[in-house]
Design an enzyme around this catalytic site. Structure first.
Site, PDB file in Angstrom:
ATOM      1  N   LYS A 192    -105.783 -18.151  63.316  1.00 54.38           N
ATOM      2  CA  LYS A 192    -106.172 -19.019  64.425  1.00 54.38           C
ATOM      3  C   LYS A 192    -106.215 -18.212  65.726  1.00 54.38           C
ATOM      4  O   LYS A 192    -105.195 -17.730  66.200  1.00 54.38           O
ATOM      5  CB  LYS A 192    -105.172 -20.161  64.597  1.00 54.38           C
ATOM      6  N   GLY A 244     -97.956 -13.543  70.741  1.00 55.35           N
ATOM      7  CA  GLY A 244     -98.040 -14.489  71.847  1.00 55.35           C
ATOM      8  C   GLY A 244     -96.785 -14.422  72.679  1.00 55.35           C
ATOM      9  O   GLY A 244     -96.101 -13.396  72.703  1.00 55.35           O
ATOM     10  N   SER A 245     -96.469 -15.515  73.324  1.00 61.40           N
ATOM     11  CA  SER A 245     -95.336 -15.502  74.250  1.00 61.40           C
ATOM     12  C   SER A 245     -94.007 -15.546  73.508  1.00 61.40           C
ATOM     13  O   SER A 245     -93.921 -16.056  72.384  1.00 61.40           O
ATOM     14  CB  SER A 245     -95.437 -16.711  75.174  1.00 61.40           C
ATOM     15  N   GLU A 247     -91.602 -17.386  74.246  1.00 53.92           N
ATOM     16  CA  GLU A 247     -91.214 -18.794  74.147  1.00 53.92           C
ATOM     17  C   GLU A 247     -91.711 -19.400  72.828  1.00 53.92           C
ATOM     18  O   GLU A 247     -90.949 -20.005  72.076  1.00 53.92           O
ATOM     19  CB  GLU A 247     -91.874 -19.491  75.338  1.00 53.92           C
ATOM     20  N   GLY A 249     -92.778 -17.685  70.271  1.00 57.10           N
ATOM     21  CA  GLY A 249     -92.182 -16.886  69.192  1.00 57.10           C
ATOM     22  C   GLY A 249     -90.860 -17.483  68.742  1.00 57.10           C
ATOM     23  O   GLY A 249     -90.555 -17.556  67.549  1.00 57.10           O
ATOM     24  N   GLU A 266     -94.915 -10.474  67.621  1.00 57.95           N
ATOM     25  CA  GLU A 266     -95.284  -9.503  68.667  1.00 57.95           C
ATOM     26  C   GLU A 266     -95.342 -10.292  69.960  1.00 57.95           C
ATOM     27  O   GLU A 266     -96.283 -11.057  70.186  1.00 57.95           O
ATOM     28  CB  GLU A 266     -96.657  -8.887  68.362  1.00 57.95           C
ATOM     29  N   CYS A 300     -99.571  -7.337  77.082  1.00 59.69           N
ATOM     30  CA  CYS A 300     -98.154  -7.506  76.728  1.00 59.69           C
ATOM     31  C   CYS A 300     -97.330  -6.292  77.126  1.00 59.69           C
ATOM     32  O   CYS A 300     -96.184  -6.419  77.518  1.00 59.69           O
ATOM     33  CB  CYS A 300     -98.029  -7.765  75.240  1.00 59.69           C
ATOM     34  N   GLU A 397     -92.223 -11.996  82.824  1.00 60.23           N
ATOM     35  CA  GLU A 397     -93.532 -11.437  82.512  1.00 60.23           C
ATOM     36  C   GLU A 397     -94.568 -12.204  83.335  1.00 60.23           C
ATOM     37  O   GLU A 397     -94.755 -13.398  83.126  1.00 60.23           O
ATOM     38  CB  GLU A 397     -93.811 -11.611  81.016  1.00 60.23           C
TER      39      GLU A 397
HETATM   40  P1  NAD Z   1     -98.943 -18.339  73.691  1.00 59.16           P
HETATM   41  O1  NAD Z   1     -97.651 -18.069  73.035  1.00 59.16           O
HETATM   42  O2  NAD Z   1     -99.011 -19.492  74.604  1.00 59.16           O
HETATM   43  O3  NAD Z   1    -100.077 -18.588  72.608  1.00 59.16           O
HETATM   44  C1  NAD Z   1    -100.349 -17.669  71.607  1.00 59.16           C
HETATM   45  C2  NAD Z   1    -100.976 -18.384  70.432  1.00 59.16           C
HETATM   46  O4  NAD Z   1    -100.031 -19.293  69.870  1.00 59.16           O
HETATM   47  C3  NAD Z   1    -102.206 -19.202  70.765  1.00 59.16           C
HETATM   48  O5  NAD Z   1    -103.105 -19.060  69.705  1.00 59.16           O
HETATM   49  C4  NAD Z   1    -101.664 -20.622  70.824  1.00 59.16           C
HETATM   50  O6  NAD Z   1    -102.631 -21.599  70.497  1.00 59.16           O
HETATM   51  C5  NAD Z   1    -100.602 -20.596  69.748  1.00 59.16           C
HETATM   52  N1  NAD Z   1     -99.507 -21.545  69.924  1.00 59.16           N
HETATM   53  C6  NAD Z   1     -99.041 -22.105  71.069  1.00 59.16           C
HETATM   54  N2  NAD Z   1     -98.000 -22.926  70.805  1.00 59.16           N
HETATM   55  C7  NAD Z   1     -97.795 -22.868  69.464  1.00 59.16           C
HETATM   56  C8  NAD Z   1     -96.858 -23.469  68.583  1.00 59.16           C
HETATM   57  N3  NAD Z   1     -95.916 -24.288  69.034  1.00 59.16           N
HETATM   58  N4  NAD Z   1     -96.933 -23.178  67.277  1.00 59.16           N
HETATM   59  C9  NAD Z   1     -97.860 -22.338  66.810  1.00 59.16           C
HETATM   60  N5  NAD Z   1     -98.785 -21.750  67.579  1.00 59.16           N
HETATM   61  C10 NAD Z   1     -98.748 -22.003  68.909  1.00 59.16           C
HETATM   62  O7  NAD Z   1     -99.359 -16.977  74.391  1.00 59.16           O
HETATM   63  P2  NAD Z   1    -100.655 -16.683  75.221  1.00 59.16           P
HETATM   64  O8  NAD Z   1    -100.458 -17.254  76.571  1.00 59.16           O
HETATM   65  O9  NAD Z   1    -101.876 -17.046  74.469  1.00 59.16           O
HETATM   66  O10 NAD Z   1    -100.626 -15.080  75.249  1.00 59.16           O
HETATM   67  C11 NAD Z   1     -99.902 -14.384  76.142  1.00 59.16           C
HETATM   68  C12 NAD Z   1     -98.622 -13.856  75.522  1.00 59.16           C
HETATM   69  O11 NAD Z   1     -98.904 -13.030  74.379  1.00 59.16           O
HETATM   70  C13 NAD Z   1     -97.881 -12.968  76.473  1.00 59.16           C
HETATM   71  O12 NAD Z   1     -96.519 -13.292  76.491  1.00 59.16           O
HETATM   72  C14 NAD Z   1     -98.105 -11.578  75.895  1.00 59.16           C
HETATM   73  O13 NAD Z   1     -97.116 -10.665  76.251  1.00 59.16           O
HETATM   74  C15 NAD Z   1     -98.155 -11.834  74.448  1.00 59.16           C
HETATM   75  N6  NAD Z   1     -98.804 -10.739  73.712  1.00 59.16           N
HETATM   76  C16 NAD Z   1     -98.068  -9.889  72.963  1.00 59.16           C
HETATM   77  C17 NAD Z   1     -98.650  -8.827  72.293  1.00 59.16           C
HETATM   78  C18 NAD Z   1     -97.825  -7.880  71.462  1.00 59.16           C
HETATM   79  O14 NAD Z   1     -98.395  -7.167  70.649  1.00 59.16           O
HETATM   80  N7  NAD Z   1     -96.519  -7.835  71.604  1.00 59.16           N
HETATM   81  C19 NAD Z   1    -100.019  -8.636  72.381  1.00 59.16           C
HETATM   82  C20 NAD Z   1    -100.759  -9.503  73.159  1.00 59.16           C
HETATM   83  C21 NAD Z   1    -100.144 -10.559  73.817  1.00 59.16           C
END
Ligand code: NAD
Length: 790
Positions: A192, A244-245, A247, A249, A266, A300, A397
């Site tokens: 997704k 993703g974030s 939070e 995670g 990640e 990130c 962040e």
């Molecule tokens: P996010 O956590 O809000 O969303 C990431 C993904 O998770 C999206 O596809 C979203 O639809 C989905 N999502 C949201 N809530 C969910 C839930 N409860 N259950 C399952 N899926 C859910 O993050 P974002 O704002 O899209 O991205 C930014 C974050 O990603 C930043 O914190 C950044 O540091 C991190 N990031 C990390 C890496 C890495 O490799 N460590 C790489 C890129 C981005």
């Protein structure tokens, strides 16, 4: 006007990238049927759509199918159906498919880049020169892993159906980081993308159709958190890979606890960019441009904390400001643009809010005097000085073009400041003295360290974090392990301990004159609560008593382990000698331990002797491997070497099983120790005397104080205390299913690495219950990039 005046007055003319092909693609597609499931394009079963718009203008780009739980169900069903054939196909067959994907992407490279820029807002220079080529490299690199699987990963097989959830900041690149290793490992996927950036994943699904990816092997569903949660919670999925974030995670760590799903996270970062006074300042300034203003800081691993040595701070800041004034903010499709818009108005508001709060907390926020485009979600590059370590801009962040600056006096202070964050994704070290840089790099709590460089990535080099930046690696050999399951020899199902009536009658010939204490910080100590636990013989009589450890005792044990620097800093040869010594001293007491096993567990004398001998052999094995399970050197397609170093995870908590109580405990403690981790072990609740009998063996074996701590007591309760303790970095739990699930769920505070047997013990006597599969869990791989050349 003389030539010099003309030179200074020169400016870039507009250099827009053509978008007609991308617009034609957008116009031709039916985004109401944007779910790619089982090789076909489907509308969302509930008919819902969400909008994606162009960050540079706010204009609507498409209304995209929003997958419902029923659509996720269909995607998982398709992936499940496709799995047997795909996982059984030869590595060569899978390699051909991965290569075909890479080649087909190459043919549409420019379309991918333009679409990415239109949908995400990142400058075309970045999508064209970085995101898309790296994504292609990922597929081509992983074609090789598919074919090398049997040889390079013996005893492993693909985990099965994987659910993958990615963010919006590198939509295509994150997709490649997820899908390529999964397909190489023989897994099928349900991926997704993020709801802000669905487009390049749709184009990628078209590529899969053309590249001959069998139906159901790659399923791409679109949607937001609800669709994501449906993937996370689906029982038909064996692994979740999330970027993703932090939070979200943590939500996912909790949701998958006890499900047996493999998990990699990640997450976010607050990476340090450390400039020592002997650095080449002009190079460091260019590095900063890439470190914090690349992708508008929505990275990130962005170097969002500039730590600069006091003596050069003023000079460096002056150079940074001059350079910032030259950054070109504008249309992301212009080839000269350095800074495009942020992805969405919500992200812009968040960044503005954080900058305002940082200023309120005392930071001085400086921006160049530049005009912003009249529409779109632009934010000027921002430099915050006078930032205290507690300021929100130093801790949170921001995920925007905002750099927080702090100064340091000496190397120790630089390291301390760099590590003063709950994250641990990346760091960048600038010094012309490579000795200093390589002295600092291992001391930084970060998964990736760039020396005199920043934001270098490659498919062959693992990427991922420590601490709240998540666990698991993407890329390279270590990334492949995330999609593979090691064949471990399963042992019996572990039943929850019942508090049975305490034995009171003493075993024949045994005088109970003392209660075995706990072993903390190299000393035998009484439990804080001054309670003890009676231990029964196999015949139900009283064999002895041990201390009933409590939360306070675990706390003391963890602080002793944390304070024990001698063990992680010891050379591997030194650790190896201590483990040999432990084996030698245990061997001198074989009869005594065998008798204890017979007395407590009722095994035959022969079986007991065998278990002691196997325990000695296991200590020998890990003593030998301590200086052999080493890192690697990668040679990425850049003028750099990447040192993939093996580092200890940190303090590891161990909850050992009842089955083979001596061998099980040693099989868990020894690999953790071999890799330099101090341990806090909770031995078998039923047979703890085998662990307390070890105290003398430990005391006579030159083990530094605090390297091994043993707390006897109720396994379930102590596992929970270890899981919640933020100074425990890893936790290995072989206990009943409920305790394992609780340990996973309660580990979210610092996102510790939990390895649980999911309620099963292992067959500890098997040769497969030892070796690399254990050592791998006892290390973090840190990739240190060292560029070369003048
Ligand atoms: P996010 O956590 O809000 O969303 C990431 C993904 O998770 C999206 O596809 C979203 O639809 C989905 N999502 C949201 N809530 C969910 C839930 N409860 N259950 C399952 N899926 C859910 O993050 P974002 O704002 O899209 O991205 C930014 C974050 O990603 C930043 O914190 C950044 O540091 C991190 N990031 C990390 C890496 C890495 O490799 N460590 C790489 C890129 C981005």
């Amino acid at each position: 006007m003389n030539i010099l005046d003309r030179y200074h007055a020169m400016d870039y003319g507009p250099a827009p990238e053509a978008r007609n092909e991308a617009d034609a693609w957008l116009a031709a597609r039916d985004f109401g049927k944007a779910l790619f499931i089982d090789g076909a394009w489907k509308a969302a079963s509930g008919g819902k759509t969400f909008e994606t718009s162009e960050p540079s203008s706010g204009k609507l780009l498409a209304k995209v199918s929003d997958a419902s739980a029923a659509d996720i169900e269909a995607a998982v069903a398709a992936a499940t159906k496709a799995l047997p054939k795909w996982s059984a196909s030869s590595g060569y067959q899978r390699a051909k498919v991965l290569y075909a994907i890479g080649r087909a992407m190459q043919r549409h490279q420019r379309l991918f880049a333009v679409l990415e820029t239109i949908d995400n807002g990142k400058p075309i220079r970045e999508s064209r020169d970085i995101d898309v080529p790296l994504a292609i490299r990922h597929f081509i690199h992983h074609a090789g892993w598919a074919q090398a699987l049997d040889k390079d990963f013996p005893g492993h097989k693909g985990v099965g159906v994987v659910g993958q959830i990615i963010p919006w900041n590198f939509p295509l690149l994150m997709l490649a980081w997820k899908i390529a290793p999964a397909l190489a490992a023989g897994c099928t996927v349900v991926l997704k993308p993020a709801e802000f950036t669905p487009l390049t994943a749709i184009l990628f699904a078209e590529i899969c159709e053309r590249a001959g990816v069998p139906k159901g092997v790659v399923n791409i569903v679109q949607g937001g958190p609800e669709a994501g949660a449906a993937i996370v919670n689906h029982p038909g999925i064996q692994k979740i890979a999330f970027t993703g974030s932090s939070e979200v995670g943590k939500i996912i760590r909790k949701a998958t606890a006890g499900s047996g799903k493999k998990l990699s996270l990640e997450l976010g970062g607050k990476s340090a960019f450390i400039v020592f006074e002997d650095a080449d300042l002009d190079s460091a300034v260019e590095g900063l441009v890439d470190g914090i203003w690349f992708n508008q800081g929505q990275v990130c691993c962005a170097g969002s904390r500039l730590l600069v040595q006091e003596g050069i701070a003023e000079a460096l800041i002056a150079k940074v400001k001059t350079r910032m004034s030259r950054l070109r903010v504008g249309s992301p499709l212009d080839k000269n643009t350095d800074i495009g818009p942020l992805v969405d108005i919500t992200q812009l508001d968040r960044v503005k809010g954080l900058v305002a709060e940082g200023a309120k907390q005392g930071a001085i926020c400086w921006q160049p005097d530049a005009a912003l485009p009249s529409s779109g979600y632009y934010h000027l590059p921002t430099l915050a000085t006078g930032v205290s370590p507690a300021n929100i801009l130093a801790q949170e962040e921001v995920f925007g073009p905002v750099l927080a600056t702090m100064t340091f006096r000496n190397t120790e202070e630089a390291i301390e400041l760099a590590n003063n964050t709950r994250y641990g994704l990346a760091a960048s070290v600038w010094s012309e003295n490579v000795n200093l840089a390589l002295h600092v790099a291992p001391q930084l709590k970060a998964g990736v360290v760039w020396v005199n460089g920043t934001n270098m990535f490659d498919a062959a080099c693992g990427f991922g974090g420590y601490r709240e930046s998540g666990f698991g690696r993407e890329g390279g050999r270590e990334g492949m392990f995330e999609y593979l399951a090691a064949r471990l020899p399963l042992g019996p199902v572990i039943k929850a301990a019942t508090v049975s009536a305490q034995p009171v009658e003493q075993a024949d010939g045994l005088a109970i004159d003392r209660t075995a204490k706990l072993f903390i910080g190299g000393k035998q100590v009484r439990p804080d609560g001054n309670y003890s636990l009676a231990v029964a013989t196999a015949k139900g009589k009283l064999a002895g008593e041990v201390g009933l450890g409590s939360r306070k005792d675990i706390r003391d044990a963890v602080s002793s382990a944390r304070a024990c620097k001698a063990w992680p800093e010891a050379t591997a040869y030194n650790r190896s000698q201590v483990l040999y010594y432990l084996a030698e001293n245990l061997s001198g007491r074989t009869d005594e331990f065998a008798a204890r096993l017979v007395q407590l567990t009722g095994v035959t004398a022969k079986a007991a002797r065998e278990e002691v001998e196997q325990s000695i052999e296991r200590l020998f094995l890990y003593a030998g491997l301590a200086d052999k399970f080493e890192g690697r050197v990668h040679q990425p397609p850049a003028r750099a070497v990447t040192l993939a170093l093996h580092e200890p995870v940190g303090v590891i908590g161990i909850v050992a099983p009842d089955a083979s109580p001596l061998l099980g405990l040693i099989s868990l403690i020894a690999p953790a120790l071999a890799m330099g981790n101090p341990v806090v072990a909770v031995p078998s609740e039923r047979y703890p005397l085998l662990a307390t009998d070890l105290y003398q063996v430990i005391e006579y074996s030159d083990v530094p104080a605090g390297a091994i701590n043993i707390v006897t007591g109720r396994s379930g309760e102590l596992a929970g205390v270890l899981a919640r303790h933020d100074d425990v970095d890893g936790l290995w739990v072989f206990a009943d299913a409920e305790t394992c699930a609780k340990a996973e769920a309660e580990s979210i505070g610092n996102l510790k690495r939990v390895w649980s047997g999911n309620g099963r013990s292992l067959d500890w006597a098997s040769g497969e219950a030892a070796g690399d599969a254990f050592l791998r869990r006892a290390i973090e791989v840190k990739n240190v990039w060292v560029p070369y050349g003048d």
